[in-house]
Design a protein around this motif. Structure first.
Motif, PDB file in Angstrom:
ATOM      1  N   LEU A 104     -10.011  -0.837   5.727  1.00  0.00           N
ATOM      2  CA  LEU A 104      -9.111   0.046   4.728  1.00  0.00           C
ATOM      3  C   LEU A 104      -7.633  -0.528   5.271  1.00  0.00           C
ATOM      4  N   PHE A 105      -7.244  -0.675   6.399  1.00  0.00           N
ATOM      5  CA  PHE A 105      -5.832  -1.024   6.890  1.00  0.00           C
ATOM      6  C   PHE A 105      -5.473  -2.322   6.481  1.00  0.00           C
ATOM      7  N   PHE A 106      -6.372  -3.446   6.625  1.00  0.00           N
ATOM      8  CA  PHE A 106      -6.115  -4.801   6.117  1.00  0.00           C
ATOM      9  C   PHE A 106      -6.291  -4.759   4.824  1.00  0.00           C
ATOM     10  N   ARG A 107      -6.776  -3.899   4.116  1.00  0.00           N
ATOM     11  CA  ARG A 107      -6.690  -4.127   2.371  1.00  0.00           C
ATOM     12  C   ARG A 107      -5.389  -3.673   2.385  1.00  0.00           C
ATOM     13  N   THR A 108      -5.053  -2.524   2.617  1.00  0.00           N
ATOM     14  CA  THR A 108      -3.649  -1.706   2.402  1.00  0.00           C
ATOM     15  C   THR A 108      -2.629  -2.864   2.579  1.00  0.00           C
ATOM     16  N   CYS A 109      -2.499  -3.424   3.793  1.00  0.00           N
ATOM     17  CA  CYS A 109      -1.578  -4.467   4.172  1.00  0.00           C
ATOM     18  C   CYS A 109      -1.371  -5.481   3.196  1.00  0.00           C
ATOM     19  N   SER A 110      -2.593  -5.797   2.755  1.00  0.00           N
ATOM     20  CA  SER A 110      -2.865  -7.118   1.736  1.00  0.00           C
ATOM     21  C   SER A 110      -2.236  -6.800   0.482  1.00  0.00           C
ATOM     22  N   VAL A 111      -2.455  -5.735  -0.048  1.00  0.00           N
ATOM     23  CA  VAL A 111      -1.904  -5.293  -1.411  1.00  0.00           C
ATOM     24  C   VAL A 111      -0.415  -4.999  -1.150  1.00  0.00           C
ATOM     25  N   LEU A 112       0.291  -4.457  -0.070  1.00  0.00           N
ATOM     26  CA  LEU A 112       1.736  -4.287   0.190  1.00  0.00           C
ATOM     27  C   LEU A 112       2.236  -5.635   0.202  1.00  0.00           C
ATOM     28  N   LEU A 113       1.630  -6.630   1.104  1.00  0.00           N
ATOM     29  CA  LEU A 113       2.418  -7.861   1.109  1.00  0.00           C
ATOM     30  C   LEU A 113       2.449  -8.772  -0.325  1.00  0.00           C
ATOM     31  N   ARG A 114       1.853  -8.470  -1.051  1.00  0.00           N
ATOM     32  CA  ARG A 114       1.670  -9.106  -2.382  1.00  0.00           C
ATOM     33  C   ARG A 114       2.744  -8.487  -3.381  1.00  0.00           C
ATOM     34  N   ALA A 115       3.589  -7.671  -2.786  1.00  0.00           N
ATOM     35  CA  ALA A 115       4.499  -6.908  -3.534  1.00  0.00           C
ATOM     36  C   ALA A 115       5.589  -7.854  -3.701  1.00  0.00           C
ATOM     37  N   PRO A 116       6.457  -8.221  -4.757  1.00  0.00           N
ATOM     38  CA  PRO A 116       7.536  -9.133  -4.694  1.00  0.00           C
ATOM     39  C   PRO A 116       8.808  -8.464  -4.336  1.00  0.00           C
ATOM     40  N   LYS A 117       9.520  -9.119  -3.627  1.00  0.00           N
ATOM     41  CA  LYS A 117      10.879  -8.797  -2.953  1.00  0.00           C
ATOM     42  C   LYS A 117      10.599  -7.458  -2.006  1.00  0.00           C
ATOM     43  N   LEU A 118       9.682  -7.740  -1.157  1.00  0.00           N
ATOM     44  CA  LEU A 118       9.284  -6.504  -0.088  1.00  0.00           C
ATOM     45  C   LEU A 118      10.758  -6.706   0.759  1.00  0.00           C
ATOM     46  N   ASP A 119      11.007  -5.339   1.048  1.00  0.00           N
ATOM     47  CA  ASP A 119      12.346  -5.181   2.049  1.00  0.00           C
ATOM     48  C   ASP A 119      12.198  -5.871   3.114  1.00  0.00           C
ATOM     49  N   ALA A 148      -5.625   9.872  11.739  1.00  0.00           N
ATOM     50  CA  ALA A 148      -4.694  10.130  10.968  1.00  0.00           C
ATOM     51  C   ALA A 148      -4.233   8.866  10.280  1.00  0.00           C
ATOM     52  N   VAL A 149      -4.953   7.671  10.546  1.00  0.00           N
ATOM     53  CA  VAL A 149      -4.382   6.588  10.104  1.00  0.00           C
ATOM     54  C   VAL A 149      -4.780   6.338   8.614  1.00  0.00           C
ATOM     55  N   PRO A 150      -5.895   6.980   8.124  1.00  0.00           N
ATOM     56  CA  PRO A 150      -6.076   6.790   6.516  1.00  0.00           C
ATOM     57  C   PRO A 150      -5.025   7.726   5.808  1.00  0.00           C
ATOM     58  N   VAL A 151      -4.807   8.914   6.465  1.00  0.00           N
ATOM     59  CA  VAL A 151      -3.796   9.872   5.679  1.00  0.00           C
ATOM     60  C   VAL A 151      -2.417   8.909   5.591  1.00  0.00           C
ATOM     61  N   ILE A 152      -1.889   8.117   6.307  1.00  0.00           N
ATOM     62  CA  ILE A 152      -0.912   7.440   6.730  1.00  0.00           C
ATOM     63  C   ILE A 152      -0.900   6.375   5.684  1.00  0.00           C
ATOM     64  N   LEU A 153      -1.974   5.455   5.712  1.00  0.00           N
ATOM     65  CA  LEU A 153      -1.913   4.638   4.695  1.00  0.00           C
ATOM     66  C   LEU A 153      -2.123   4.949   3.229  1.00  0.00           C
ATOM     67  N   SER A 154      -2.596   5.982   2.833  1.00  0.00           N
ATOM     68  CA  SER A 154      -2.405   6.502   1.504  1.00  0.00           C
ATOM     69  C   SER A 154      -1.062   6.430   0.791  1.00  0.00           C
ATOM     70  N   HIS A 155      -0.023   6.312   1.584  1.00  0.00           N
ATOM     71  CA  HIS A 155       1.356   6.502   1.270  1.00  0.00           C
ATOM     72  C   HIS A 155       1.785   5.055   1.614  1.00  0.00           C
ATOM     73  N   LEU A 156       1.316   4.019   2.030  1.00  0.00           N
ATOM     74  CA  LEU A 156       1.935   2.776   2.317  1.00  0.00           C
ATOM     75  C   LEU A 156       1.486   1.923   1.236  1.00  0.00           C
ATOM     76  N   ARG A 157       2.219   2.237   0.269  1.00  0.00           N
ATOM     77  CA  ARG A 157       2.397   1.395  -1.039  1.00  0.00           C
ATOM     78  C   ARG A 157       3.680   1.313  -1.714  1.00  0.00           C
ATOM     79  N   ILE A 158       3.640   0.101  -2.292  1.00  0.00           N
ATOM     80  CA  ILE A 158       4.857   0.026  -3.038  1.00  0.00           C
ATOM     81  C   ILE A 158       5.498   1.072  -4.081  1.00  0.00           C
ATOM     82  N   SER A 159       4.500   1.700  -4.529  1.00  0.00           N
ATOM     83  CA  SER A 159       4.918   2.762  -5.437  1.00  0.00           C
ATOM     84  C   SER A 159       5.603   3.897  -4.761  1.00  0.00           C
ATOM     85  N   SER A 160       5.513   3.987  -3.400  1.00  0.00           N
ATOM     86  CA  SER A 160       6.198   5.046  -2.666  1.00  0.00           C
ATOM     87  C   SER A 160       7.364   4.349  -2.160  1.00  0.00           C
TER      88      SER A 160
END
Length: 377
Positions: free
Chosen positions: A290-305, A246-258
């Motif tokens: 896939l996991f590390f790329r997703t985390c990398s994109v998320l950490l680049r988001a400005p003002k992450l909670d 299920a990891v890829p299913v969850i990662l598809s929602h781990l983005r700043i747009s969500s």
């Protein structure tokens, strides 16, 4: 003459009496015939009322073993074909074998695209079959959806997937017959197939993942993640998470747009980091591009909670303990991002600072050891 008159009168009376008898008999027979016709008509009408709703409403073959046989085939296909997903990791196989595997995947995806609309239609009849057949049915749908991850989704599938997700989320209710007679009172009760709201954990878990794969409505997704987090508090839920990859299913929602869903998404991953037999297999499942790329994109988001950052740091700290993951940290420059976050984080956010320091220490980027191990939650 008088005697002849008397004889004629007697004969006339006899004829009249006989005529009266014939008339009464005719009238009696007519009434009986009408009653018989009325009864036959009533029986015919009742028979029609019994037969028509059964065929129109349920349309289930009388031989229930047909459905059992189909679900056996579904289990077989799911376990030995559909669950073998394409890996993103670079392989050592030869070019010829890679092309052959790609061709096989394309064939499987084409079949899944053809089957999913039919499977969606068949959901309407699930209330009419045994509840134990629902899980193999949902499993087949889930793995078919997962097969489509690797290929371009057919444009005509959008509406099908939306309907599929909504039916799985809401459940399916089949109305009974319209006959109001006492003998059909049991058939009048609506039959329900609960998927996402099922009390059976394996079926509910599968249904939750299907909802996460198909639905876009924020309120549905929020409820799905709430359900997932609760189920992941159990050992069985964690095992199912790994079983259904299920990891890829969850990662598809781990983005700043969500943004509204991010706390729910990260919480579901965090549940898997609790000390248990499932922890190491979960970390292994996250040790990929896939996991590390997703985390990398998320950490680049400005003002992450801050809370999102703290929870993500727990997962990254645990992943940094796996030596082979160092190259993944470096490949997606996560180590540089974490160093920058460590430099700019206020000291009062001690929990985050400790986790960052521990992660960088595990990666060999700081000389000072961690002040304390990363906590759970």
């Amino acid at each position: 003459m008088s005697e002849e008159n008397k004889k004629m009168e007697i004969q006339a009376k006899r004829v009249q009496a006989r005529l009266d008898n014939l008339q009464r008999k005719y009238a009696f027979m007519t009434v009986q015939r009408l009653k018989a016709n009325s009864h036959a008509a009533h029986e015919t009408k009742s028979l029609k009322q019994e037969k028509v709703p059964a065929s129109k409403t349920y349309k289930v073959p009388p031989n229930a073993q047909v459905y059992e046989l189909l679900t056996v085939f579904m289990d077989w296909i799911s376990d030995y074909h559909l669950r073998r997903l394409r890996s993103e990791e670079p392989g050592t196989d030869g070019e010829k074998l890679q092309l052959q595997l790609a061709s096989q995947r394309n064939e499987i995806q084409e079949r899944c695209v053809k089957l999913l609309p039919t499977m969606t239609e068949q959901l309407q009849w699930m209330p009419c079959v045994s509840a134990r057949l629902h899980e193999p049915f949902a499993k087949f749908i889930y793995w078919s959806l997962r097969q489509l991850e690797a290929g371009a989704l057919h444009s005509t599938m959008t509406a099908t997937l939306r309907r599929l997700g909504e039916d799985i989320f809401r459940g399916v209710v089949t109305k009974g017959t319209q006959d109001t007679s006492l003998e059909h009172s049991l058939e009048n009760k609506p039959k329900t197939a609960a998927f996402f709201r099922s009390s059976h954990l394996p079926l509910r878990f599968l249904s939750t993942l299907i909802v996460l794969k198909t639905v876009t409505q924020a309120d549905y997704l929020a409820q799905a993640f709430d359900s997932l987090c609760l189920d992941l508090k159990t050992d069985e839920g964690k095992i199912l998470f790994l079983e259904y990859q299920a990891v890829p299913v969850i990662l598809s929602h781990l983005r700043i747009s969500s943004k509204g869903l991010l706390p729910n998404v990260i919480d579901s991953l965090l549940q898997m980091t609790v000390e248990s037999k499932s922890l190491q297999p979960f970390l292994d499942a996250c040790s990929n591009t896939l996991f590390f790329r997703t985390c990398s994109v998320l950490l680049r988001a400005p003002k992450l909670d801050l809370q999102i950052l703290e929870k993500l740091s727990i997962i990254l700290q645990k992943l940094s303990k796996i030596k082979s993951n160092k190259k993944l940290f470096e490949l997606f420059t996560l180590h540089l991002m974490l160093q920058e976050i460590q430099r700019t984080t206020h000291p009062e956010h001690a929990f985050l600072c400790i986790n960052l320091n521990s992660t960088l220490f595990n990666l060999g980027l700081t000389k000072c050891g961690p002040l304390a191990p990363a906590a759970g939650h």
